[in-house]
Enzyme design. Structure first.
Site, short mmCIF file in Angstrom:
data_model
loop_
_atom_site.label_atom_id
_atom_site.label_comp_id
_atom_site.label_asym_id
_atom_site.label_seq_id
_atom_site.Cartn_x
_atom_site.Cartn_y
_atom_site.Cartn_z
N PRO A 18 9.83 -4.36 -0.40
CA PRO A 18 10.97 -4.15 0.50
C PRO A 18 10.54 -4.22 1.96
CG PRO A 18 10.96 -2.51 -1.26
CD PRO A 18 9.66 -3.24 -1.36
N VAL A 19 11.46 -4.71 2.80
CA VAL A 19 11.17 -4.85 4.23
C VAL A 19 11.38 -3.51 4.93
CG1 VAL A 19 11.87 -6.05 6.35
CG2 VAL A 19 11.85 -7.28 4.15
N ALA A 20 10.51 -3.23 5.92
CA ALA A 20 10.60 -2.00 6.73
C ALA A 20 10.68 -0.77 5.84
CB ALA A 20 11.81 -2.07 7.67
N SER A 80 2.29 -6.38 7.21
CA SER A 80 0.85 -6.37 7.45
C SER A 80 0.09 -7.06 6.32
CB SER A 80 0.34 -4.93 7.61
OG SER A 80 0.90 -4.32 8.75
N GLY A 122 4.35 -4.19 4.06
CA GLY A 122 4.64 -5.54 3.58
C GLY A 122 4.31 -6.62 4.60
N ASP A 151 -2.27 -1.76 10.32
CA ASP A 151 -2.56 -1.76 8.88
C ASP A 151 -3.17 -3.06 8.37
OD1 ASP A 151 -1.60 0.82 8.55
OD2 ASP A 151 0.41 0.18 7.96
N GLY A 186 7.67 1.21 4.87
CA GLY A 186 6.51 2.08 4.89
C GLY A 186 5.45 1.67 3.89
N LEU A 187 5.51 0.41 3.41
CA LEU A 187 4.58 -0.09 2.40
C LEU A 187 3.68 -1.20 2.92
CD1 LEU A 187 7.13 -0.23 -0.57
CD2 LEU A 187 5.41 1.55 -0.15
N LYS A 215 0.85 -1.19 0.00
CA LYS A 215 0.00 0.00 0.00
C LYS A 215 0.88 1.24 0.00
CE LYS A 215 0.95 1.49 4.34
NZ LYS A 215 1.58 2.80 4.65
#
Length: 289
Positions: free
Chosen positions: A94-96, A103, A101, A136, A98-99, A10
């Protein structure tokens, strides 16, 4: 039986923080939409009554810190399920970053296990369970485009934004969401026009959307991490129609209407940023099979 479930990322088109709540969380008002950048979750039953996480990404925990693990554990406890499952996570998000992932992986696990274990929950019931895992997760169960309030778990759906390209660039750093919120000075923030953004989305007003993107966490992260500010400046210089950081960062996204410009921006960013993606908005809700 094996099940494959997509777990899309997201972005936040708008992110406002209203105040700090008595429970220690912050009251937020966000507009989120899913994009066509997704992890792949594969679920298959085990003979033993255990939960096993399989991932080849060294940044993905394989124990109860993993949100997909927590999703499976919660379903097992709540419905007395005595069956084991292996959860294979192939990361593209990508990890950590802000997207959302992690969640989204948890949300995909809830949707998939609801089918695999024949629990029969509605999407609303799955979203309610997701709220106990992370802020999220409820939104990610639904997908699509929504206004999220509370600490992010209250989801009100709106129509999808007009189609455009989304260029994402993530620097090779991690950002602590807790540190960003700790350094947020609410009395000094300029609140984004969330209601105006909703109206622009509903009327498919692409320029109106571009003019109203906003994230109150962005200034905090840009001060703490100059690499993020550099990416944002470059994305603007290369010609994105609107540029914003997603969530608490560090990923920056640009909205781009024309494909030729999208390619130009991606090529420019890849000169100094390893993780660059060009995807479309999905914007439509998930449906349970």
């Amino acid at each position: 039986m094996r099940l494959l479930v997509k777990a899309p990322a997201k972005i936040n088109l708008s992110l406002d923080v209203l105040h700090k709540r008595p429970d220690g969380y912050h009251e937020v008002k966000m507009i989120m939409t899913t994009i066509d950048l997704a992890d792949r979750i594969e679920l298959y039953e085990l003979e033993t009554d255990t939960i096993k996480i399989i991932s080849h990404n060294r940044f993905v925990p394989d124990d109860n810190r993993n949100l997909a693990y927590q999703a499976a554990s919660l379903l097992k406890k709540r419905f007395g399920i005595k069956r084991g499952v292996a959860i294979s996570i192939t990361k593209t998000i990508p990890v950590a970053a802000g997207l959302a992932g992690g969640s989204s992986d948890a949300a995909a696990t809830l949707r998939g296990l609801n089918k695999l274990w024949e629990i029969g929950l509605s999407v609303d019931e799955l979203a309610e369970i997701g709220a106990a895992i992370g802020s999220d997760v409820s939104f990610c169960v639904y997908g699509g485009t929504a206004i999220s309030t509370g600490r992010g778990e209250k989801v009100e759906h709106i129509s999808a934004p007009p189609h455009c390209w989304v260029v994402l660039a993530k620097p090779s750093i991690g950002v602590s969401t807790a540190d960003v919120y700790r350094n947020l000075k609410l009395e000094k923030v300029q609140h984004p026009d969330v209601e105006g953004m909703v109206q622009a989305i509903q009327s498919k007003d692409y320029d109106g959307i571009c003019n109203r993107v906003g994230n109150v966490l962005e200034d905090v992260t840009l001060r703490m991490y100059p690499e993020v500010a550099h990416i944002k400046d470059q994305m603007k210089r290369f010609g994105a129609d609107a540029v914003l950081m997603s969530g608490s960062g560090p990923t920056v996204f640009g909205l781009v209407e024309h494909e030729s410009r999208m390619h130009r921006i991606c090529n420019g960013l890849r000169g100094f940023c390893d993780q660059v993606f060009a995807v479309r908005m999905i914007g439509e809700r998930n449906h349970l099979d």
